[in-house]
Scaffold this motif. Structure first.
Motif, PDB file in Angstrom:
ATOM      1  N   THR A   3       0.831  -1.202   0.000  1.00  0.00           N
ATOM      2  CA  THR A   3       0.000   0.000   0.000  1.00  0.00           C
ATOM      3  C   THR A   3       0.865   1.252   0.000  1.00  0.00           C
ATOM      4  O   THR A   3       0.620   2.196  -0.757  1.00  0.00           O
ATOM      5  CB  THR A   3      -0.944   0.001   1.221  1.00  0.00           C
ATOM      6  N   ILE A   4       1.899   1.252   0.828  1.00  0.00           N
ATOM      7  CA  ILE A   4       2.798   2.410   0.893  1.00  0.00           C
ATOM      8  C   ILE A   4       3.506   2.605  -0.443  1.00  0.00           C
ATOM      9  O   ILE A   4       3.616   3.731  -0.944  1.00  0.00           O
ATOM     10  CB  ILE A   4       3.805   2.260   2.048  1.00  0.00           C
ATOM     11  N   ARG A   5       3.953   1.512  -1.046  1.00  0.00           N
ATOM     12  CA  ARG A   5       4.614   1.622  -2.354  1.00  0.00           C
ATOM     13  C   ARG A   5       3.642   2.139  -3.413  1.00  0.00           C
ATOM     14  O   ARG A   5       4.020   2.908  -4.293  1.00  0.00           O
ATOM     15  CB  ARG A   5       5.209   0.281  -2.761  1.00  0.00           C
ATOM     16  N   GLY A   6       2.396   1.718  -3.330  1.00  0.00           N
ATOM     17  CA  GLY A   6       1.383   2.222  -4.261  1.00  0.00           C
ATOM     18  C   GLY A   6       1.175   3.722  -4.109  1.00  0.00           C
ATOM     19  O   GLY A   6       1.055   4.454  -5.097  1.00  0.00           O
ATOM     20  N   ILE A   7       1.143   4.197  -2.861  1.00  0.00           N
ATOM     21  CA  ILE A   7       1.001   5.634  -2.602  1.00  0.00           C
ATOM     22  C   ILE A   7       2.222   6.383  -3.132  1.00  0.00           C
ATOM     23  O   ILE A   7       2.099   7.444  -3.755  1.00  0.00           O
ATOM     24  CB  ILE A   7       0.789   5.898  -1.096  1.00  0.00           C
ATOM     25  N   GLN A   8       3.406   5.816  -2.904  1.00  0.00           N
ATOM     26  CA  GLN A   8       4.628   6.442  -3.425  1.00  0.00           C
ATOM     27  C   GLN A   8       4.558   6.566  -4.948  1.00  0.00           C
ATOM     28  O   GLN A   8       4.913   7.605  -5.510  1.00  0.00           O
ATOM     29  CB  GLN A   8       5.857   5.625  -3.031  1.00  0.00           C
ATOM     30  N   ASP A   9       4.112   5.521  -5.617  1.00  0.00           N
ATOM     31  CA  ASP A   9       3.992   5.550  -7.073  1.00  0.00           C
ATOM     32  C   ASP A   9       3.022   6.637  -7.515  1.00  0.00           C
ATOM     33  O   ASP A   9       3.281   7.371  -8.476  1.00  0.00           O
ATOM     34  CB  ASP A   9       3.533   4.191  -7.614  1.00  0.00           C
ATOM     35  N   GLN A  10       1.890   6.741  -6.816  1.00  0.00           N
ATOM     36  CA  GLN A  10       0.900   7.763  -7.164  1.00  0.00           C
ATOM     37  C   GLN A  10       1.467   9.161  -6.972  1.00  0.00           C
ATOM     38  O   GLN A  10       1.231  10.059  -7.787  1.00  0.00           O
ATOM     39  CB  GLN A  10      -0.365   7.579  -6.333  1.00  0.00           C
ATOM     40  N   LEU A  11       2.215   9.369  -5.881  1.00  0.00           N
ATOM     41  CA  LEU A  11       2.811  10.680  -5.629  1.00  0.00           C
ATOM     42  C   LEU A  11       3.873  11.009  -6.679  1.00  0.00           C
ATOM     43  O   LEU A  11       3.981  12.164  -7.112  1.00  0.00           O
ATOM     44  CB  LEU A  11       3.390  10.759  -4.221  1.00  0.00           C
ATOM     45  N   CYS A  12       4.651  10.019  -7.095  1.00  0.00           N
ATOM     46  CA  CYS A  12       5.643  10.249  -8.141  1.00  0.00           C
ATOM     47  C   CYS A  12       4.959  10.625  -9.457  1.00  0.00           C
ATOM     48  O   CYS A  12       5.410  11.527 -10.168  1.00  0.00           O
ATOM     49  CB  CYS A  12       6.519   9.014  -8.332  1.00  0.00           C
ATOM     50  N   THR A  13       3.868   9.953  -9.777  1.00  0.00           N
ATOM     51  CA  THR A  13       3.105  10.279 -10.977  1.00  0.00           C
ATOM     52  C   THR A  13       2.556  11.700 -10.878  1.00  0.00           C
ATOM     53  O   THR A  13       2.623  12.470 -11.835  1.00  0.00           O
ATOM     54  CB  THR A  13       1.949   9.273 -11.175  1.00  0.00           C
ATOM     55  N   LEU A  14       2.025  12.061  -9.715  1.00  0.00           N
ATOM     56  CA  LEU A  14       1.504  13.410  -9.503  1.00  0.00           C
ATOM     57  C   LEU A  14       2.618  14.440  -9.671  1.00  0.00           C
ATOM     58  O   LEU A  14       2.440  15.468 -10.328  1.00  0.00           O
ATOM     59  CB  LEU A  14       0.879  13.533  -8.114  1.00  0.00           C
ATOM     60  N   LYS A  15       3.787  14.159  -9.094  1.00  0.00           N
ATOM     61  CA  LYS A  15       4.925  15.078  -9.201  1.00  0.00           C
ATOM     62  C   LYS A  15       5.303  15.281 -10.670  1.00  0.00           C
ATOM     63  O   LYS A  15       5.530  16.413 -11.106  1.00  0.00           O
ATOM     64  CB  LYS A  15       6.112  14.546  -8.410  1.00  0.00           C
ATOM     65  N   GLU A  16       5.359  14.195 -11.437  1.00  0.00           N
ATOM     66  CA  GLU A  16       5.696  14.296 -12.860  1.00  0.00           C
ATOM     67  C   GLU A  16       4.653  15.131 -13.597  1.00  0.00           C
ATOM     68  O   GLU A  16       4.999  15.962 -14.438  1.00  0.00           O
ATOM     69  CB  GLU A  16       5.805  12.907 -13.475  1.00  0.00           C
ATOM     70  N   THR A  17       3.386  14.924 -13.273  1.00  0.00           N
ATOM     71  CA  THR A  17       2.312  15.681 -13.909  1.00  0.00           C
ATOM     72  C   THR A  17       2.438  17.159 -13.578  1.00  0.00           C
ATOM     73  O   THR A  17       2.307  18.027 -14.455  1.00  0.00           O
ATOM     74  CB  THR A  17       0.934  15.155 -13.444  1.00  0.00           C
ATOM     75  N   LEU A  18       2.698  17.472 -12.302  1.00  0.00           N
ATOM     76  CA  LEU A  18       2.834  18.866 -11.892  1.00  0.00           C
ATOM     77  C   LEU A  18       4.053  19.517 -12.537  1.00  0.00           C
ATOM     78  O   LEU A  18       4.016  20.687 -12.907  1.00  0.00           O
ATOM     79  CB  LEU A  18       2.926  18.969 -10.364  1.00  0.00           C
ATOM     80  N   ASN A  19       5.133  18.766 -12.685  1.00  0.00           N
ATOM     81  CA  ASN A  19       6.334  19.306 -13.332  1.00  0.00           C
ATOM     82  C   ASN A  19       6.084  19.624 -14.798  1.00  0.00           C
ATOM     83  O   ASN A  19       6.635  20.581 -15.328  1.00  0.00           O
ATOM     84  CB  ASN A  19       7.515  18.342 -13.197  1.00  0.00           C
ATOM     85  N   ARG A  20       5.265  18.813 -15.466  1.00  0.00           N
ATOM     86  CA  ARG A  20       4.964  19.042 -16.884  1.00  0.00           C
ATOM     87  C   ARG A  20       4.050  20.245 -17.087  1.00  0.00           C
ATOM     88  O   ARG A  20       4.106  20.906 -18.098  1.00  0.00           O
ATOM     89  CB  ARG A  20       4.331  17.804 -17.510  1.00  0.00           C
ATOM     90  N   ALA A  21       3.192  20.506 -16.113  1.00  0.00           N
ATOM     91  CA  ALA A  21       2.238  21.620 -16.221  1.00  0.00           C
ATOM     92  C   ALA A  21       2.445  22.535 -15.020  1.00  0.00           C
ATOM     93  O   ALA A  21       1.782  22.394 -13.998  1.00  0.00           O
ATOM     94  CB  ALA A  21       0.815  21.080 -16.258  1.00  0.00           C
TER      95      ALA A  21
END
Length: 99
Positions: A3-21
């Motif tokens: 579960t923690i790794r899944g949350i980490q993955d989601q946060l990394c995806t969010l970070k990448e999205t925020l960096n792009r926009a």
């Protein structure tokens, strides 16, 4: 752990999205809050993704502080800075350097 790794993955995806926009983090959004059991109606308030993540960081530090107290009560090792807000650590460091 999964579960923690899944949350980490989601946060990394969010970070990448925020960096792009760049402006996505500051784009207005509405947060619905229920602040009282006496008045259970939710209230809508203006916010941003950036503000919500900053709040989450502070609130997580608060929970870490509680965990640190429990660990100390159980006489388990805990880092001296675990659960201490970064601003407090900076202030304490400045006070150590003050004449």
């Amino acid at each position: 752990v999964a579960t923690i790794r899944g949350i980490q993955d989601q946060l990394c995806t969010l970070k990448e999205t925020l960096n792009r926009a760049n402006n996505l983090a500051q784009r207005a959004l509405t947060v619905r809050l229920c602040t009282s059991t006496a008045e259970p109606r939710a209230k809508d308030v203006a916010s941003s993704m950036e503000r919500e993540l900053i709040f989450l960081h502070g609130h997580t530090t608060h929970h870490y502080a509680i965990i640190a107290v429990i660990l100390k009560m159980l006489e388990l090792p805990v880092s001296a800075d675990f659960g201490i807000a970064p601003s407090t650590l900076v202030y304490e460091e400045q006070m150590e350097c003050a004449p």
